[in-house]
Design an enzyme around this catalytic site. Sequence first.
Site, PDB file in Angstrom:
ATOM      1  N   CYS A   6      28.830  42.485  41.218  1.00  0.00           N
ATOM      2  CA  CYS A   6      29.091  43.635  40.360  1.00  0.00           C
ATOM      3  C   CYS A   6      28.842  43.926  38.771  1.00  0.00           C
ATOM      4  CB  CYS A   6      30.256  44.622  40.873  1.00  0.00           C
ATOM      5  SG  CYS A   6      29.911  46.745  40.706  1.00  0.00           S
ATOM      6  N   ASP A 120      38.000  49.228  48.529  1.00  0.00           N
ATOM      7  CA  ASP A 120      38.841  48.347  46.911  1.00  0.00           C
ATOM      8  C   ASP A 120      40.036  48.947  47.174  1.00  0.00           C
ATOM      9  OD1 ASP A 120      38.947  47.119  45.018  1.00  0.00           O
ATOM     10  OD2 ASP A 120      37.329  47.898  43.651  1.00  0.00           O
TER      11      ASP A 120
END
Length: 194
Positions: A6, A120
């Site tokens: 990412c 996350d």
Amino acid sequence: MRVKICGITNLQDGIDAINAGADALGFVFYSKSPRYIEPLKAKEIVENLPPFIQTVGLFVNENEKFINEVCRKSKMQLAQIIDDNEILNYDLLQTKYIKVLRVKSQEDLKNLNSDYYLVDAFVESFGGEGKRVALEWFEHMDCSKFILAGGLTSNNLKEIDGYGFYGVDVSSGVEESKGKKSKQKMIDFVKEAN
């Protein structure tokens, strides 16, 4: 295990990530992030990528119209969505999506439906801080639809062996500096993940 890298901000990092073996590339459409990219710049990168690589747009507390427009403009195939206030009407999205769980405690992982989730650690700044989720929270859980993010590096990936995560998502763990990836770190990361 599938790997998403990412925070791609330039074509070279994207190509290096793919050559390292990444399955998906993430583009951050959150303007306060040091890894933010403008939709048309992301589109330029996407148009120069080889086939069979998934493109993922990251959105933070945005509305459906914004997400649809940016995904269309930038050619994203998947929207990765942080919706802290739970205000989105997901039926209005024109792109396939995955919800992000920003977990503060083990309770946040309970009573989920059977969707895939990106899990996350909760941080005020919405990721890229290298903070990790407590692995003991996943013990005795089916992790086959979880993509784990937060604080992962090639040095600590072995610690998640045996949990059966569907995939991993990395950003700061493969960077030279915020927004600039390290080719070698990406190679090492993907090798450890496979």
